[in-house]
Design a protein around this motif. Structure first.
Motif, short mmCIF file in Angstrom:
data_model
loop_
_atom_site.label_atom_id
_atom_site.label_comp_id
_atom_site.label_asym_id
_atom_site.label_seq_id
_atom_site.Cartn_x
_atom_site.Cartn_y
_atom_site.Cartn_z
N ASP A 23 111.43 96.68 78.76
CA ASP A 23 111.60 95.87 79.97
C ASP A 23 112.83 96.27 80.78
OD1 ASP A 23 109.48 93.49 79.77
OD2 ASP A 23 110.17 94.01 77.77
N ASP A 56 107.01 97.97 80.69
CA ASP A 56 107.75 97.53 81.87
C ASP A 56 109.00 98.38 82.10
OD1 ASP A 56 105.78 95.74 82.47
OD2 ASP A 56 106.92 93.95 81.99
N ASN A 95 102.97 95.04 81.46
CA ASN A 95 102.08 94.37 82.42
C ASN A 95 102.40 94.76 83.86
OD1 ASN A 95 104.36 92.70 81.43
ND2 ASN A 95 103.90 91.51 83.27
N HIS A 130 103.88 95.76 73.76
CA HIS A 130 104.68 95.22 74.85
C HIS A 130 104.97 93.75 74.63
CE1 HIS A 130 106.54 94.55 78.61
NE2 HIS A 130 105.59 93.75 79.04
N HIS A 210 108.78 91.93 76.61
CA HIS A 210 108.02 91.15 77.58
C HIS A 210 108.61 89.78 77.91
CE1 HIS A 210 104.73 89.76 80.01
NE2 HIS A 210 104.45 88.77 79.18
MN LIG Z 1 106.32 92.46 80.62
#
Ligand SMILES: [Mn+2]
Length: 268
Positions: A23, A56, A95, A130, A210
């Protein structure tokens, strides 16, 4: 190949030392997080470590045209220098950047994984994902994920011209921020059942990101780690003997160890 809650798990391979971060949300404007990522790559080269990014990497990545411009090109170039020098880098789809494709792999030399990883890591059979698949109570997201990741939607998005892609990404980010700030926050927690599902595969350790909540806990089936958002904390995990150890990175490289965090609340 096994799977976890719809996420395929690929073989992680083996290495003496692995760095794990997640992330980074690298924005179009770059900034400190990119400098700190440079520190991770520098430290990895010095330690002959491989680097796993658990999704991410980018604040958004929609179209393949992005790799030829701006921060996306710059980050690909940084990875390319690292991988050319012999550092193995593996990127899981998050995502926000699940549309990262072969154009980015070709420009950077990294391995892109459309799913999670499983393998022997620091003495334990470990699953790396993730983490969005673990948030089973976020039903609107899980529903949207199904059509967003449909091959037709993906194909359409990946072929958007740059300006259209950036506009789509900006709209999606704004909507996500609205939803996350107003929703029942328990909806965004991983469920206990999802964590148990990871251990039901036979793995004894689960690592994910995440949810941007640095955590470590034990369940009956094994231990789990939640990586914090690297753009906020600049914290990652390194393998050391039979353990994962949280450490801080900065632009110069590997910094000091970080105290062990507490467990994460899990939703029922
Ligand atoms: Mn994420």
């Amino acid at each position: 190949m096994t799977g976890l809650l719809g996420t395929p798990l690929f073989a992680a391979g083996e290495a003496a030392t692995t760095f794990l971060i997640s992330d980074l949300h690298v924005p179009a404007g770059g900034g400190q997080v990119v400098a700190n990522l440079g520190g991770v790559l520098r430290a990895a080269e010095a330690a002959a470590a491989r680097v796993f990014v658990l999704g991410d990497l980018f604040d958004s990545y929609v179209a393949r045209a992005q790799v030829r411009t701006g921060i996306w090109r710059d980050v690909a170039a940084r990875f390319a220098a690292a991988t050319a020098a012999g550092t193995e880098v593996v990127l899981l789809h998050g995502n926000r950047d699940f549309l990262l494709g072969p154009e980015f792999a070709a420009a950077s030399g990294v391995r892109i994984v459309a799913g999670g990883l499983r393998g022997q890591l620091a003495g334990a059979d470990t699953v790396l994902v993730h983490g969005d698949e673990l948030c089973q109570n976020d039903l609107p997201y899980q529903r949207a994920k199904r059509w967003l990741r449909h091959p037709w939607t993906r194909g359409l998005a990946r072929h958007l011209p740059l300006r259209a892609a950036l506009a789509v990404a900006a709209r999606a980010r704004a909507k996500s921020r609205r939803v996350v700030s107003t929703g029942d926050q328990r909806r965004f927690l991983p469920t206990a059942a999802a964590v148990e599902a990871a251990f039901a595969t036979g793995a004894r350790r689960l690592v994910f990101g995440h949810i941007h909540r640095f955590a470590h806990g034990q369940r009956e089936g094994g231990e789990y780690w939640v990586l914090p958002a690297f753009d906020e904390a600049s914290i990652g995990l390194v393998t050391r003997g039979d353990s994962l150890v949280p450490v801080r990175f900065d632009a110069a490289g590997l910094g000091a160890d970080v105290p062990l965090p507490g467990p994460c609340p899990l939703a029922s």
